[in-house]
Design a protein around this motif. Structure first.
Motif, PDB file in Angstrom:
ATOM      1  N   THR A   1       0.805  -1.282  -0.093  1.00 29.32           N
ATOM      2  CA  THR A   1      -0.049   0.029   0.009  1.00 29.32           C
ATOM      3  C   THR A   1       0.833   1.232  -0.132  1.00 29.32           C
ATOM      4  OG1 THR A   1      -1.940   1.128   1.015  1.00 29.32           O
ATOM      5  CG2 THR A   1      -0.199   0.221   2.526  1.00 29.32           C
ATOM      6  N   GLU A   2       0.194   2.233  -0.572  1.00 30.13           N
ATOM      7  CA  GLU A   2       1.036   3.715  -0.554  1.00 30.13           C
ATOM      8  C   GLU A   2       2.471   3.314  -1.049  1.00 30.13           C
ATOM      9  OE1 GLU A   2       0.638   4.496   3.456  1.00 30.13           O
ATOM     10  OE2 GLU A   2      -1.644   4.614   3.369  1.00 30.13           O
ATOM     11  N   ALA A   3       2.622   2.512  -2.148  1.00 30.79           N
ATOM     12  CA  ALA A   3       3.965   2.361  -2.684  1.00 30.79           C
ATOM     13  C   ALA A   3       4.861   3.433  -3.146  1.00 30.79           C
ATOM     14  CB  ALA A   3       3.765   1.112  -3.698  1.00 30.79           C
ATOM     15  N   GLY A   4       4.123   4.577  -3.800  1.00 31.38           N
ATOM     16  CA  GLY A   4       4.513   5.595  -4.242  1.00 31.38           C
ATOM     17  C   GLY A   4       4.309   5.912  -5.556  1.00 31.38           C
ATOM     18  N   THR A   5       5.369   6.658  -6.077  1.00 36.94           N
ATOM     19  CA  THR A   5       4.962   7.118  -7.700  1.00 36.94           C
ATOM     20  C   THR A   5       5.627   5.951  -8.570  1.00 36.94           C
ATOM     21  OG1 THR A   5       7.333   8.215  -7.285  1.00 36.94           O
ATOM     22  CG2 THR A   5       5.178   9.359  -7.154  1.00 36.94           C
ATOM     23  N   PRO A   6       5.465   5.895  -9.860  1.00 34.03           N
ATOM     24  CA  PRO A   6       6.068   4.705 -10.664  1.00 34.03           C
ATOM     25  C   PRO A   6       7.410   4.243 -10.518  1.00 34.03           C
ATOM     26  CG  PRO A   6       4.598   6.129 -11.818  1.00 34.03           C
ATOM     27  CD  PRO A   6       4.775   6.975 -10.567  1.00 34.03           C
ATOM     28  N   ARG A   7       8.401   4.851 -10.145  1.00 30.87           N
ATOM     29  CA  ARG A   7       9.659   4.552 -10.201  1.00 30.87           C
ATOM     30  C   ARG A   7      10.030   3.625  -8.835  1.00 30.87           C
ATOM     31  NH1 ARG A   7      15.034   8.088  -8.216  1.00 30.87           N
ATOM     32  NH2 ARG A   7      16.356   6.445  -8.211  1.00 30.87           N
ATOM     33  N   MET A   8       9.495   4.279  -7.616  1.00 29.26           N
ATOM     34  CA  MET A   8       9.707   3.562  -6.465  1.00 29.26           C
ATOM     35  C   MET A   8       8.494   2.441  -6.272  1.00 29.26           C
ATOM     36  SD  MET A   8      12.706   3.694  -5.012  1.00 29.26           S
ATOM     37  CE  MET A   8      12.293   2.772  -3.435  1.00 29.26           C
ATOM     38  N   GLY A   9       7.405   2.744  -6.627  1.00 26.16           N
ATOM     39  CA  GLY A   9       6.314   1.996  -6.283  1.00 26.16           C
ATOM     40  C   GLY A   9       6.673   0.839  -7.329  1.00 26.16           C
ATOM     41  N   LEU A  10       7.074   0.664  -8.425  1.00 19.39           N
ATOM     42  CA  LEU A  10       7.282  -0.497  -9.151  1.00 19.39           C
ATOM     43  C   LEU A  10       8.507  -1.097  -8.397  1.00 19.39           C
ATOM     44  CD1 LEU A  10       8.045  -0.469 -13.012  1.00 19.39           C
ATOM     45  CD2 LEU A  10       9.073  -1.957 -11.395  1.00 19.39           C
ATOM     46  N   LEU A  11       9.484  -0.690  -7.703  1.00 20.06           N
ATOM     47  CA  LEU A  11      10.398  -1.646  -7.305  1.00 20.06           C
ATOM     48  C   LEU A  11       9.777  -2.138  -5.962  1.00 20.06           C
ATOM     49  CD1 LEU A  11      13.341   1.108  -7.737  1.00 20.06           C
ATOM     50  CD2 LEU A  11      13.251  -1.049  -8.930  1.00 20.06           C
ATOM     51  N   LYS A  12       9.061  -1.328  -5.227  1.00 17.02           N
ATOM     52  CA  LYS A  12       8.472  -1.990  -3.975  1.00 17.02           C
ATOM     53  C   LYS A  12       7.578  -3.123  -4.155  1.00 17.02           C
ATOM     54  CE  LYS A  12       7.879   0.704  -0.520  1.00 17.02           C
ATOM     55  NZ  LYS A  12       7.178   2.223   0.223  1.00 17.02           N
ATOM     56  N   SER A  13       6.724  -2.810  -5.137  1.00 20.17           N
ATOM     57  CA  SER A  13       5.755  -4.099  -5.638  1.00 20.17           C
ATOM     58  C   SER A  13       6.498  -5.065  -6.331  1.00 20.17           C
ATOM     59  CB  SER A  13       4.804  -3.255  -6.645  1.00 20.17           C
ATOM     60  OG  SER A  13       4.033  -2.235  -5.898  1.00 20.17           O
ATOM     61  N   ALA A  14       7.645  -4.965  -7.026  1.00 16.48           N
ATOM     62  CA  ALA A  14       8.072  -5.935  -7.486  1.00 16.48           C
ATOM     63  C   ALA A  14       8.758  -6.852  -6.398  1.00 16.48           C
ATOM     64  CB  ALA A  14       9.251  -5.750  -8.706  1.00 16.48           C
ATOM     65  N   ALA A  15       9.545  -6.206  -5.461  1.00 16.79           N
ATOM     66  CA  ALA A  15      10.165  -6.879  -4.293  1.00 16.79           C
ATOM     67  C   ALA A  15       8.900  -7.640  -3.635  1.00 16.79           C
ATOM     68  CB  ALA A  15      10.809  -5.904  -3.380  1.00 16.79           C
ATOM     69  N   GLY A  16       8.080  -6.783  -3.157  1.00 12.93           N
ATOM     70  CA  GLY A  16       6.946  -7.367  -2.096  1.00 12.93           C
ATOM     71  C   GLY A  16       6.144  -8.458  -2.692  1.00 12.93           C
ATOM     72  N   ILE A  17       5.278  -7.971  -3.947  1.00 12.18           N
ATOM     73  CA  ILE A  17       4.707  -9.135  -4.568  1.00 12.18           C
ATOM     74  C   ILE A  17       5.103  -9.997  -5.373  1.00 12.18           C
ATOM     75  CG2 ILE A  17       2.729  -9.043  -6.073  1.00 12.18           C
ATOM     76  CD1 ILE A  17       1.769  -6.209  -5.825  1.00 12.18           C
ATOM     77  N   GLY A  18       6.308  -9.708  -6.012  1.00  7.57           N
ATOM     78  CA  GLY A  18       6.931 -10.712  -6.549  1.00  7.57           C
ATOM     79  C   GLY A  18       7.623 -11.566  -5.749  1.00  7.57           C
ATOM     80  N   GLY A  19       8.032 -11.381  -4.633  1.00  4.27           N
ATOM     81  CA  GLY A  19       8.732 -12.279  -3.995  1.00  4.27           C
ATOM     82  C   GLY A  19       7.841 -13.093  -3.357  1.00  4.27           C
ATOM     83  N   LEU A  20       6.715 -12.728  -2.999  1.00  2.28           N
ATOM     84  CA  LEU A  20       5.574 -13.582  -2.411  1.00  2.28           C
ATOM     85  C   LEU A  20       5.026 -14.518  -3.321  1.00  2.28           C
ATOM     86  CD1 LEU A  20       3.501 -11.132  -0.110  1.00  2.28           C
ATOM     87  CD2 LEU A  20       4.857 -13.249   0.652  1.00  2.28           C
ATOM     88  N   LEU A  21       4.740 -14.218  -4.461  1.00  2.06           N
ATOM     89  CA  LEU A  21       4.235 -14.918  -5.601  1.00  2.06           C
ATOM     90  C   LEU A  21       5.483 -15.881  -5.977  1.00  2.06           C
ATOM     91  CD1 LEU A  21       2.664 -12.293  -8.104  1.00  2.06           C
ATOM     92  CD2 LEU A  21       1.501 -13.995  -6.551  1.00  2.06           C
TER      93      LEU A  21
END
Length: 349
Positions: free
Chosen positions: A202-222
């Motif tokens: 949640t509240e991951a941020g603008t596309p630059r950091m939001g993409l990275l945080k989502s890739a790490a968090g969501i991608g790692g869990l998947l």
């Protein structure tokens, strides 16, 4: 990868959990009073490939969004509701496909029972959305701050309120803007229940950091087999969330269809403008629906050798490119002709 076994729930024409594919969600961000604006944005999200759309229902006036949006798109619609259980009841009556609400925040047992019964009667699932920033005072007092265990306890507490009335078509989300807390919370709750999980930072941020945080968090869990549906939250156009989510699923092998680009980072051996070429290839591949891997390499070292597993590719030389297929060179063309030549070979695959 081996995915965690979860209960399957139905959201419109989409199944969440069970053996179903990971579904992509996003949320409308047009003001709720603007019906036409929400309808147009829902259409754009559907065209972008969004598979579940969420809409905020802050008051009774906003309930009119539901039939208007459902008339315009076939994508399942989720009503995002806080505190007022009557909005959930009216949303169910208006034809919503899923409710997002926290049972502990809508009053006593009678209110929870009313929502559970209404949803059960129409086979509508409920997503319990726990956020680190809005945990119950009692849980915060116990743990001191939003720990993974605190998020897990909150989610299971809210689920128990529905279970009390024999309702278990539940999806859980345990979101935090802290990637480590988010990931640990999902791992913890995945050992405690079989409910399907909606992943997101949640509240991951603008596309630059939001993409990275989502890739790490969501991608790692998947990659660990955890998660059934995802939303990449960005401070951006919701359609961009959908595109990033699609790319994320493709990157980890959970979504097929469309071309996958691999390209080298360049080095001192590179004698072509590989960055410009790779960007042009990436843009032109957006229209390619074939399930192929395309390589764009800067020199012969990273060309047919390292990229021999690519279906088709190109490797740079001094002002020219070799076009190759499964590691075998087909022809050599000038740098100016290279992208067109590559696309011609892709068309023949």
């Amino acid at each position: 990868m081996i995915r965690r076994e979860t209960k399957a729930v139905t959201c419109g024409n989409i199944t969440i959990g069970g053996n179903s594919c990971i579904s992509i969600q996003s949320m409308l961000n047009v003001p709720a009073q603007d019906v036409q604006g929400n309808v147009e944005q829902a259409k754009r999200l559907a065209d972008a490939g969004c598979e579940i759309i969420r809409v905020a229902i802050p008051d009774k006036e906003a309930v009119r969004l539901i039939p208007a949006i459902k008339k315009a798109v076939s994508v399942p619609l989720v009503a995002d509701i806080h505190f007022d259980h009557t909005l959930a009841l009216e949303s169910v009556a208006a034809g919503i496909d899923k409710i997002r609400i926290n049972p502990g925040n809508i009053g006593g047992d009678e209110n929870v029972r009313a929502v559970a019964n209404a949803c059960k009667a129409k086979n509508i699932p409920i997503r319990i959305g726990v956020n680190a920033g809005s945990l119950e005072k009692e849980i915060l007092a116990k743990y001191g701050h939003p720990t993974p265990q605190a998020l897990c306890d909150s989610a299971l507490y809210h689920a128990s309120l529905l279970e009390k009335f024999d309702f278990d078509d539940i999806v859980l989300s345990l979101k935090s803007s802290d990637v480590q807390i988010m990931a640990d919370a999902y791992k913890l709750v995945s050992t405690r229940c079989r409910y399907p999980l909606h992943l997101g930072v949640t509240e991951a941020g603008t596309p630059r950091m939001g993409l990275l945080k989502s890739a790490a968090g969501i991608g790692g869990l998947l990659l660990d087999g955890i998660g059934d549906t995802i939303r990449v939250s960005l401070t951006a156009d919701p359609a961009e969330e959908v595109m990033v989510a699609k790319d994320l699923l493709k990157a980890i092998g959970l979504r097929k269809g469309g071309a996958r680009l691999v390209s080298c980072p360049t080095c001192g051996r590179t004698q072509v403008d590989l960055i410009a070429v790779a960007n042009e290839v990436e843009t032109r591949l957006e229209a390619v629906q074939k399930n192929i891997t395309v390589a764009v390499m800067g020199c012969i070292v990273n060309g047919p050798g390292e990229a021999r597993e690519a279906d088709i590719g190109m490797a740079g030389g001094k002002g020219k490119f070799a076009i190759f297929k499964k590691g075998v060179v087909l022809r050599t063309v000038s740098e100016e002709e290279a992208v067109d030549a590559l696309m011609e070979e892709i068309a023949l695959l």
